[in-house]
Design a protein around this motif. Structure first.
Motif, PDB file in Angstrom:
ATOM      1  N   ARG A  58     -34.373  16.157  65.896  1.00 18.92           N
ATOM      2  CA  ARG A  58     -35.348  15.360  65.160  1.00 18.92           C
ATOM      3  C   ARG A  58     -34.664  14.178  64.466  1.00 18.92           C
ATOM      4  O   ARG A  58     -35.209  13.074  64.408  1.00 18.92           O
ATOM      5  CB  ARG A  58     -36.081  16.222  64.142  1.00 18.92           C
ATOM      6  N   TYR A  62     -35.794  10.259  65.156  1.00 18.21           N
ATOM      7  CA  TYR A  62     -36.209   9.330  64.107  1.00 18.21           C
ATOM      8  C   TYR A  62     -35.211   8.186  63.946  1.00 18.21           C
ATOM      9  O   TYR A  62     -35.594   7.060  63.605  1.00 18.21           O
ATOM     10  CB  TYR A  62     -36.403  10.073  62.783  1.00 18.21           C
ATOM     11  N   VAL A  75     -38.571  12.556  55.640  1.00 17.23           N
ATOM     12  CA  VAL A  75     -39.513  12.987  56.676  1.00 17.23           C
ATOM     13  C   VAL A  75     -39.272  14.442  57.056  1.00 17.23           C
ATOM     14  O   VAL A  75     -40.211  15.233  57.208  1.00 17.23           O
ATOM     15  CB  VAL A  75     -39.398  12.074  57.910  1.00 17.23           C
ATOM     16  N   THR A  79     -43.047  17.295  55.027  1.00 13.65           N
ATOM     17  CA  THR A  79     -43.907  17.088  56.195  1.00 13.65           C
ATOM     18  C   THR A  79     -45.136  16.249  55.872  1.00 13.65           C
ATOM     19  O   THR A  79     -45.707  15.599  56.748  1.00 13.65           O
ATOM     20  CB  THR A  79     -44.370  18.444  56.762  1.00 13.65           C
ATOM     21  N   ASP A  81     -45.205  13.523  54.433  1.00 17.19           N
ATOM     22  CA  ASP A  81     -44.871  12.107  54.482  1.00 17.19           C
ATOM     23  C   ASP A  81     -44.626  11.609  55.906  1.00 17.19           C
ATOM     24  O   ASP A  81     -44.356  10.432  56.102  1.00 17.19           O
ATOM     25  CB  ASP A  81     -43.622  11.844  53.633  1.00 17.19           C
ATOM     26  N   VAL A  82     -44.713  12.477  56.893  1.00 14.47           N
ATOM     27  CA  VAL A  82     -44.366  12.100  58.258  1.00 14.47           C
ATOM     28  C   VAL A  82     -45.247  10.964  58.761  1.00 14.47           C
ATOM     29  O   VAL A  82     -44.752   9.941  59.251  1.00 14.47           O
ATOM     30  CB  VAL A  82     -44.468  13.305  59.206  1.00 14.47           C
ATOM     31  N   LEU A  83     -46.575  11.114  58.650  1.00 12.86           N
ATOM     32  CA  LEU A  83     -47.468  10.088  59.168  1.00 12.86           C
ATOM     33  C   LEU A  83     -47.282   8.759  58.447  1.00 12.86           C
ATOM     34  O   LEU A  83     -47.278   7.690  59.066  1.00 12.86           O
ATOM     35  CB  LEU A  83     -48.920  10.539  59.060  1.00 12.86           C
ATOM     36  N   GLY A  84     -47.113   8.818  57.125  1.00 12.28           N
ATOM     37  CA  GLY A  84     -46.893   7.584  56.375  1.00 12.28           C
ATOM     38  C   GLY A  84     -45.622   6.878  56.810  1.00 12.28           C
ATOM     39  O   GLY A  84     -45.596   5.655  56.958  1.00 12.28           O
ATOM     40  N   LEU A  86     -44.091   7.167  59.720  1.00 11.46           N
ATOM     41  CA  LEU A  86     -44.232   6.656  61.084  1.00 11.46           C
ATOM     42  C   LEU A  86     -45.095   5.400  61.110  1.00 11.46           C
ATOM     43  O   LEU A  86     -44.811   4.450  61.844  1.00 11.46           O
ATOM     44  CB  LEU A  86     -44.832   7.732  61.984  1.00 11.46           C
ATOM     45  N   ARG A  87     -46.160   5.386  60.312  1.00  8.62           N
ATOM     46  CA  ARG A  87     -47.008   4.191  60.273  1.00  8.62           C
ATOM     47  C   ARG A  87     -46.234   2.993  59.705  1.00  8.62           C
ATOM     48  O   ARG A  87     -46.363   1.870  60.201  1.00  8.62           O
ATOM     49  CB  ARG A  87     -48.253   4.460  59.437  1.00  8.62           C
ATOM     50  N   ARG A  90     -43.950   1.796  62.315  1.00 14.46           N
ATOM     51  CA  ARG A  90     -44.682   1.094  63.377  1.00 14.46           C
ATOM     52  C   ARG A  90     -44.981  -0.341  62.956  1.00 14.46           C
ATOM     53  O   ARG A  90     -44.881  -1.266  63.768  1.00 14.46           O
ATOM     54  CB  ARG A  90     -45.999   1.829  63.673  1.00 14.46           C
TER      55      ARG A  90
END
Length: 273
Positions: A58, A62, A75, A79, A81-84, A86-87, A90
């Protein structure tokens, strides 16, 4: 470090080969507490379990996405905070892609400018520089001068210049031509203040192409008189203007301690330095 296998885990060397990361990176991640081996051999060597390997995998994923090690730790350990994360990453990637696309477009323009000079269509060139403009002229100039510092400077300026900027350059050249003809008609003498102002104006008007030293200007003055194409241009404005223009350039050079008879283009490089 020996690369021996233990029944309960993988050595640093084995993990390095499996994940494609350096032993040094594994040691660093261990030291900062990002991804630590759970086991040690009797001799004190690190051993990574299946769970350790999953965390390392992992980390590698990342890291390849561009996250910093501190962000990766957050991250992995939080867990929620993962989406935040990644966004946010991005968004950064999209901004980087946009910058790279603009850089690519700029490089394309620079390459094209090095190859052919003004980035204008034949129609635009004719409209800006007049019906006598030869669109093949820059290509011939590149064959002759393409390896020189001045051509590179010319290309760099051309790459960022559009039709409006080129029109301003053409207008400045046309204005100088008119002023030269009028000064010759008025009997302005080489070496006079008015003639010297015209010589300096010529250097300013020429600057959009490349920096012009006085020694280089003397060489251009010779060419204006000796080259059939340039002589026809200036003598078409006023009979004898090519010779008169060369004379006021020479006089202006003498006022700055330059002997026109010995001036060279390379000497112009030394003058600029």
């Amino acid at each position: 470090m020996p690369d021996t296998t233990d029944a309960d885990g993988l050595t640093v060397g084995q993990v390095s080969a499996r994940l494609g990361v350096t032993v040094r990176a594994l040691h660093h991640w261990d030291e900062i507490g990002l991804a630590q081996p759970s086991l040690r051999t009797a001799a004190g060597y690190r051993l990574y379990t299946g769970g350790d390997l999953e965390r390392l995998h992992r980390v590698v994923v990342y890291r390849e996405l561009g996250l910093g090690l501190d962000r990766i730790r957050t991250v992995l350990d939080d867990t929620a905070d993962v989406l935040g994360a990644l966004r946010a990453q991005r968004t950064q990637v999209a901004e980087r892609i946009d910058r790279l696309q603009r850089l690519g477009a700029g490089l394309d323009r620079m390459i094209e400018a090095h190859e052919r000079g003004p980035l204008l269509t034949d129609e635009q060139q004719a409209a800006i520089f007049g019906p006598g403009w030869d669109p093949d002229g820059p290509a011939r100039a590149r064959l002759r001068y393409g390896d020189t510092t001045q051509w590179r400077q010319y290309a760099e300026r051309s790459a960022s210049r559009g039709p409006e900027e080129w029109q301003a350059v053409a207008d400045a050249v046309a204005g100088l031509d008119r002023a030269l003809g009028e000064a010759m008609d008025a009997g302005v003498l080489p070496g006079s203040p008015e003639a010297n102002r015209l010589v300096e104006r010529h250097r300013e008007v020429f600057a959009p192409y490349f920096p012009l030293t006085r020694q280089m200007q003397v060489c251009l003055g010779r060419m204006y008189e000796a080259d059939a194409g340039f002589a026809a241009h200036y003598d078409g404005i006023r009979p004898g203007l090519a010779m008169w223009f060369r004379r006021i350039i020479d006089a202006g050079a003498r006022a700055h301690g330059i002997d026109p008879d010995t001036a060279t283009w390379d000497g112009g490089q030394e003058e600029r330095r």
